[in-house]
Design an enzyme around this catalytic site. Structure first.
Site, short mmCIF file in Angstrom:
data_model
loop_
_atom_site.label_atom_id
_atom_site.label_comp_id
_atom_site.label_asym_id
_atom_site.label_seq_id
_atom_site.Cartn_x
_atom_site.Cartn_y
_atom_site.Cartn_z
N ASP A 186 2.26 6.31 -8.01
CA ASP A 186 0.90 5.83 -7.73
C ASP A 186 -0.04 6.42 -8.77
OD1 ASP A 186 1.84 4.49 -5.53
OD2 ASP A 186 1.16 5.97 -4.06
N GLU A 232 1.85 -4.85 2.57
CA GLU A 232 1.44 -3.59 3.18
C GLU A 232 1.17 -3.87 4.65
OE1 GLU A 232 -1.88 -2.36 0.81
OE2 GLU A 232 -0.61 -1.80 -0.87
#
Lengths: 282, 226
Positions: free
Chosen positions: A18, A137
């Site tokens: 990330d 997600e």
């Protein structure tokens, strides 16, 4: 089970990096972001240890309306000869083309695909299905089931995840990346119910993400959810930090493990994964 | 050929050409990405990379005249490397989304993994990931670009289709996916094709590229001396 294991494909272990700005960060559930270091250092170590792919996620791209990973992808692709997937803020065929030109192999679409599902079909036609990953997600709903979110878990979509995964496959997605927002950054293990819902609903490969806190979480999702790949972040990152001799003020629920350690545990559990051998002449 | 040969990568508008060029650069070989037939005529070696749909790729190759030029160059002995879809395009035909004619450089066709009765019904398509390549018979790799990797080496695959050469002796390696054994690379004369992506298969894949470039520079046939 035995038959599948005997002839089953190698499970891919995919370090998830990330990125915020130029830093590798890790979201810690309810505690915000922590800067871990330079992504290239981590990626290089994972490549050397036999990572099967790398997943780069621009976690602030949606805020800035664009993916800012191009320089990092360019540099990584010059050094690392394994598949690279890029996620975050990819909104158009041009955006996808740009990350592919930088050296990415796959583009993961979430927000833009939900808003405009035709983008999946158009991208599959333009670049091939195997280039198009749909990233979902998911958050558990209070009365059961899961809802797809966008913008790193900030925005509801009203889409039920199984129906969305099926539509993504029908439109040409070559792979589904399923991330549990509830588990992400918690180190409390993958959401097996969610992962199984997705793997049971589609016939394209599925990569599980969100929640790995220890080696057993990885072997469990492989044994119980029929995944093709597993994305792992904190477990690997904190091991690399400790190995580099930096203070590893690790989140207490994370039990660090190396790529090699993860792979050995997968083999010991009777599943298959690639264990790289030394090259003859490279 | 002692000076660096001119290697071109065929751009049919889809695939990830850049990782192929990067892998060639990593083993010391520059390559131009070309999308027109005239730029193929001066090439010392041609690479057709992977990814995309067979019919669309063939349509582009035909419309641009690159298909005819590739066939003409190959008939004169120019080395040709096909990767993934590039390998499939070398075949005579494909059943992907209807029936399509390929470049016809290798007798045989391209078929869907999904249609194979041996494949487990539980198999996910596309086949994505690292799978072992094994010699199709003893000494199958000798003198070919694969002779620098050990039998059983894992390579990276992303595909829904596979090639079925009519002449089994052109097959260098086979690989398996959930019950289905398929041709994962072939070579004959100055042609070499692989279903896997050596540019995405780590140091072993780069070793294959290094071997390909060495063969091109030494004017050795990619298919060995068989």
């Amino acid at each position: 089970m035995t038959d599948r294991q005997a002839a089953g494909p190698n499970i891919r272990i995919i370090p998830r990096l990330d990125i915020k700005g130029t830093n590798l960060v890790k979201g810690i559930h309810l505690e915000g972001l922590r800067v871990l270091g330079q992504p290239a250092d981590f990626a290089r170590a994972y490549y050397a240890e036999g990572a099967d792919e790398l997943l780069f996620v621009d976690i602030v791209a949606s805020l800035y309306q664009r993916n800012q990973l191009l320089p990092l992808i360019l540099d990584t692709a010059k050094e690392m000869y394994i598949p690279l997937t890029v996620a975050g803020g990819l909104r158009s065929l041009d955006d996808i083309r740009n990350v592919l030109r930088a050296g990415a192999d796959k583009a993961a679409l979430n927000t833009a695909a939900i808003r405009n599902p035709d983008l999946i079909s158009e991208a599959a036609l333009a670049f091939g299905s195997s280039t198009v990953v749909v990233s979902i997600e998911a958050k558990k709903m209070p009365h059961g089931g899961y809802e797809a979110y966008t913008d790193c878990g900030r925005e509801r979509t009203g889409r039920e995840v199984t129906a969305w995964a099926i539509e993504a496959e029908r439109r040409g997605a070559g792979e589904i990346l399923i991330t549990s927002i509830d588990r992400e950054g918690t180190g409390s293990g993958f959401d097996l119910e969610l992962t199984r819902m997705i793997t049971g609903a589609v016939s394209v490969p599925v990569v599980a993400s969100g929640g790995a806190g220890r080696t057993e979480d990885v072997t469990t999702v492989i044994a119980q959810a029929d995944v093709s790949g597993v994305a792992v972040a904190s477990v690997l990152h904190y091991e690399f930090i400790a190995r580099s001799g930096r203070s590893a003020a690790s989140f207490s629920r994370i039990v660090p493990a190396s790529m090699t350690g993860l792979k050995q545990a997968i083999l010991a559990a009777g599943e298959r994964t690639r264990v790289p051998t030394a090259a003859f002449s490279a | 050929m002692s000076t660096a040969p001119k290697v071109v990568i065929v751009d049919y508008g889809m695939g990830n050409l850049f990782s192929v060029r990067q892998a060639l650069a990593a083993v010391g070989q520059d390559a131009d990405i070309v999308a027109t037939a005239d730029r193929l005529t001066t090439a010392d070696a041609i690479v057709i990379p992977g990814v995309g749909a067979f019919g669309i790729a063939m349509e582009v190759l035909q419309r641009t005249g690159m298909a005819d030029t590739i066939k003409e160059r190959v008939s004169r002995g120019t080395p040709l490397v096909g990767i993934c879809l590039g390998l499939q395009l070398m075949m005579a035909s494909s059943t992907e989304f209807g029936h399509h004619r390929g470049l016809g450089l290798i007798e045989g066709d391209t078929a869907a993994l999904r249609d194979s009765p041996e494949l487990s019904p539980a198999a996910r398509i596309p086949h994505v990931g690292w799978s072992a390549i094994s010699p199709a018979r003893s000494h199958a790799w000798d003198g070919t670009p694969l002779d620098v990797v050990a039998p059983g080496t894992d390579m990276y695959f992303v595909h829904s289709y596979y090639v079925r050469p009519s002449d089994p002796t052109v097959t260098l390696s086979t690989s398996q996916y959930l019950g289905k054994t398929f041709c994962s690379s072939l070579a004959t004369g100055n042609l070499f094709g692989c279903q896997f992506h050596p540019e995405r298969s780590g140091p072993h894949g780069l070793a294959v590229y290094r071997r390909i470039v060495a063969a091109i520079r030494a004017a050795q046939p990619l298919g060995g001396l068989r």
